[in-house]
Every structure is written in structure tokens, then in C-alpha cells.
Design a protein around this motif. Structure first.
Motif, PDB file in Angstrom:
ATOM      1  N   GLN A  54      -1.069  -1.973   3.059  1.00  0.00           N
ATOM      2  CA  GLN A  54      -2.433  -1.686   2.608  1.00  0.00           C
ATOM      3  C   GLN A  54      -2.507  -0.654   1.480  1.00  0.00           C
ATOM      4  O   GLN A  54      -3.567  -0.468   0.882  1.00  0.00           O
ATOM      5  CB  GLN A  54      -3.266  -1.180   3.791  1.00  0.00           C
ATOM      6  CG  GLN A  54      -3.462  -2.239   4.878  1.00  0.00           C
ATOM      7  CD  GLN A  54      -4.354  -1.728   5.980  1.00  0.00           C
ATOM      8  OE1 GLN A  54      -5.527  -1.450   5.769  1.00  0.00           O
ATOM      9  NE2 GLN A  54      -3.801  -1.583   7.166  1.00  0.00           N
ATOM     10  N   GLN A  56      -2.636   1.043  -1.908  1.00  0.00           N
ATOM     11  CA  GLN A  56      -2.955   0.607  -3.268  1.00  0.00           C
ATOM     12  C   GLN A  56      -1.899   1.101  -4.251  1.00  0.00           C
ATOM     13  O   GLN A  56      -1.549   0.420  -5.202  1.00  0.00           O
ATOM     14  CB  GLN A  56      -4.322   1.147  -3.667  1.00  0.00           C
ATOM     15  CG  GLN A  56      -5.445   0.798  -2.732  1.00  0.00           C
ATOM     16  CD  GLN A  56      -6.385  -0.216  -3.332  1.00  0.00           C
ATOM     17  OE1 GLN A  56      -6.518  -0.321  -4.535  1.00  0.00           O
ATOM     18  NE2 GLN A  56      -7.061  -0.953  -2.477  1.00  0.00           N
ATOM     19  N   MET A 116      -4.639   5.057  -0.490  1.00  0.00           N
ATOM     20  CA  MET A 116      -5.135   3.979   0.349  1.00  0.00           C
ATOM     21  C   MET A 116      -6.433   3.341  -0.133  1.00  0.00           C
ATOM     22  O   MET A 116      -6.787   2.257   0.326  1.00  0.00           O
ATOM     23  CB  MET A 116      -5.335   4.502   1.780  1.00  0.00           C
ATOM     24  CG  MET A 116      -4.094   5.065   2.427  1.00  0.00           C
ATOM     25  SD  MET A 116      -2.743   3.862   2.580  1.00  0.00           S
ATOM     26  CE  MET A 116      -3.463   2.699   3.740  1.00  0.00           C
ATOM     27  N   THR A 117      -7.163   3.967  -1.020  1.00  0.00           N
ATOM     28  CA  THR A 117      -8.494   3.478  -1.382  1.00  0.00           C
ATOM     29  C   THR A 117      -8.574   3.118  -2.857  1.00  0.00           C
ATOM     30  O   THR A 117      -7.811   3.650  -3.680  1.00  0.00           O
ATOM     31  CB  THR A 117      -9.555   4.555  -1.091  1.00  0.00           C
ATOM     32  OG1 THR A 117      -9.295   5.707  -1.916  1.00  0.00           O
ATOM     33  CG2 THR A 117      -9.523   4.951   0.381  1.00  0.00           C
ATOM     34  N   PRO A 118      -9.501   2.231  -3.231  1.00  0.00           N
ATOM     35  CA  PRO A 118      -9.706   1.934  -4.655  1.00  0.00           C
ATOM     36  C   PRO A 118     -10.044   3.183  -5.466  1.00  0.00           C
ATOM     37  O   PRO A 118      -9.639   3.299  -6.628  1.00  0.00           O
ATOM     38  CB  PRO A 118     -10.876   0.945  -4.640  1.00  0.00           C
ATOM     39  CG  PRO A 118     -10.802   0.289  -3.299  1.00  0.00           C
ATOM     40  CD  PRO A 118     -10.328   1.364  -2.361  1.00  0.00           C
ATOM     41  N   SER A 120      -8.937   6.251  -4.930  1.00  0.00           N
ATOM     42  CA  SER A 120      -7.715   7.010  -5.177  1.00  0.00           C
ATOM     43  C   SER A 120      -6.888   6.365  -6.281  1.00  0.00           C
ATOM     44  O   SER A 120      -6.281   7.054  -7.108  1.00  0.00           O
ATOM     45  CB  SER A 120      -6.888   7.138  -3.901  1.00  0.00           C
ATOM     46  OG  SER A 120      -6.393   5.883  -3.461  1.00  0.00           O
ATOM     47  N   ALA A 151      -8.773   1.295   8.994  1.00  0.00           N
ATOM     48  CA  ALA A 151      -9.716   1.980   8.111  1.00  0.00           C
ATOM     49  C   ALA A 151      -9.241   3.409   7.903  1.00  0.00           C
ATOM     50  O   ALA A 151      -9.416   4.260   8.778  1.00  0.00           O
ATOM     51  CB  ALA A 151     -11.123   1.973   8.723  1.00  0.00           C
ATOM     52  N   SER A 154      -8.785   8.910   5.061  1.00  0.00           N
ATOM     53  CA  SER A 154      -8.517   9.761   3.917  1.00  0.00           C
ATOM     54  C   SER A 154      -8.114   8.898   2.737  1.00  0.00           C
ATOM     55  O   SER A 154      -7.635   7.771   2.901  1.00  0.00           O
ATOM     56  CB  SER A 154      -7.406  10.757   4.261  1.00  0.00           C
ATOM     57  OG  SER A 154      -7.175  11.628   3.197  1.00  0.00           O
ATOM     58  N   ASN A 155      -8.320   9.437   1.535  1.00  0.00           N
ATOM     59  CA  ASN A 155      -7.887   8.710   0.338  1.00  0.00           C
ATOM     60  C   ASN A 155      -6.375   8.600   0.272  1.00  0.00           C
ATOM     61  O   ASN A 155      -5.836   7.602  -0.202  1.00  0.00           O
ATOM     62  CB  ASN A 155      -8.404   9.417  -0.921  1.00  0.00           C
ATOM     63  CG  ASN A 155      -9.889   9.231  -1.123  1.00  0.00           C
ATOM     64  OD1 ASN A 155     -10.379   8.129  -1.307  1.00  0.00           O
ATOM     65  ND2 ASN A 155     -10.625  10.339  -1.077  1.00  0.00           N
TER      66      ASN A 155
END
Length: 225
Positions: A54, A56, A116-118, A120, A151, A154-155
């Protein structure tokens, strides 16, 4: 403009002006980054596969801290982002700062950071960012786990391992920057971090290939039709 051709031309041009000493320094730093990830994955507490799937982007940093009363720190590493079918060209990253307080001894800390996030990933396109400020960070969980709908809270999730004596190590407040000089030596001085991280890893010069290969081994990315 054909970006792939431009990227290849810049790599060829830059390789002609890199001295043997600079080339050795770059090769050594790429080797260290690869080693940090391999050692984490071969340890008793490897990063769970479902998190790698997962992520990114994945960054690796070796932080060196030393001092008494006033603590200094510095690091170098690499970061790469997931693209369709593989990982991007890696960008050199640095971090540094000065901490105040009673600090005794020295320490080398190896960090693997999962973005982990778009958001970041988007922040990585900037020249610099503050961990724990611009992007929230947390210690990543251990254990294999199951499922594909994790989910993240944290970023960035970070996995650290260190040797030596040092009190109070933390990435919170650390300023992370892209290594413009080393990126320039490898790719050409006109490529931004965003351009590097959006370029397929198959186009990198040979010196960068070991890091791309280890990412593809531990966190393979499927090809979407």
C-alpha cells in the motif's frame, strides 16, 4: 517533448562529468540505502507485506547522531515512488538538524519510511518538508497481518533500528530535503524532484539500479492495463 529521451540524454551528459571520486561516493550511498532495506526485511521484525503493497513511496535514511550537551545529526538516503508496473527513479534525500539538551554518546539509526497517503507523495515533490510537521509520522506496526483495506493513521510510518548509545532519538521535527547536488550528478541539473520521482526506474543509470531492484523485489508493483 519526449521526456524519456530528454531524461536519457541528461543522464549521459551528466555521467561524462562525474569524477571517479564522486561516482564512488554515489555508488557507496546507493549501496548503503539498499543494505538498510535488506537488513530490515531480513530482521526479526520485517515490514509487513500488506503495508509495502500500500505504500505510495518508500524512503530509506541512515541517520548519524553524535554529541554531548549539543547534539548534531545528519543523514543521507534515497526515496522512490510507486508507478504503474514498478518503482520510479530514486531521488537522494538528506535530513539534518540540531537538538539541545543533555545528549550523551553517538548513534547510527537506519530508518525505512513508508509514505502511505497521496498527500505524502505530493509533498515529496517539494524541495523540503518537515517530518512530524508537514507530514505526521508514526512507528509502523509489526506482524504479518491480513487484508487490503488498512487505513493508515499517519502520512508516514517509520521503521527504525539503531546501534550505539544516544538518548532521545526522534524523527519528529526533522527537515528532509532532496539531495540536489547528487541528483544533478546522476540525472542532470535541470530535473526537479517531481520529475525524478515520476520517471520509470527502468531508465535509471546503472549506479542507481540496485536500489530500484531491491524495491521491486520486496514490494513488486502490478502492471495495470
Amino acid at each position: 517533448m519526449n521526456f524519456s529521451k530528454l531524461f536519457s540524454h541528461l543522464v549521459i551528459l551528466s555521467s561524462l562529468i562525474v569524477s571517479s571520486a564522486q561516482a564512488f561516493n554515489i555508488e557507496r550511498r546507493v549501496g548503503i540505502s539498499r543494505q538498510v532495506l535488506v537488513e530490515r526485511m531480513m530482521s526479526r521484525n520485517p515490514i509487513p507485506r500488506y503495508l509495502l503493497d500500500q505504500a505510495q513511496c518508500i524512503g530509506v535514511m541512515r541517520n548519524v547522531k553524535a554529541g554531548f550537551i549539543f547534539g548534531g545529526e545528519g543523514s543521507t538516503g534515497l526515496v522512490s515512488c510507486r508507478l504503474n508496473g514498478g518503482w520510479s527513479a530514486p531521488s537522494f534525500i538528506n535530513s539534518g538538524g540540531v537538538s539541545f539538551g543533555l545528549l550523551i554518546g553517538g548513534q547510527v539509526v537506519d530508518n525505512v519510511l513508508l509514505f502511505m497517503t497521496p498527500f505524502s507523495r505530493q509533498m515529496l515533490n517539494r524541495g523540503s518538508l518537515t517530518l512530524g510537521g508537514d507530514l505526521s509520522i508514526a512507528v509502523g506496526p509489526f506482524g504479518e497481518g491480513v487484508g487490503t483495506n488498512v487505513a493508515p493513521m499517519s502520512n508516514i510510518w517509520v521503521y527504525s533500528a539503531g546501534t550505539g548509545l544516544y538518548a532521545g532519538f526522534s524523527l519528529n521535527g526533522t527537515v528532509m530535503t532532496h539531495g540536489e547536488e547528487r541528483n544533478g550528478l546522476v540525472y542532470g541539473r535541470y530535473l526537479t524532484p517531481g520529475e525524478i520521482l515520476s520517471t520509470p526506474g527502468v531508465l535509471v543509470p546503472p549506479v542507481m539500479k540496485p536500489f530500484v531492484d531491491v524495491l521491486n523485489f520486496y514490494a513488486p508493483t502490478p502492471v495495470y492495463q
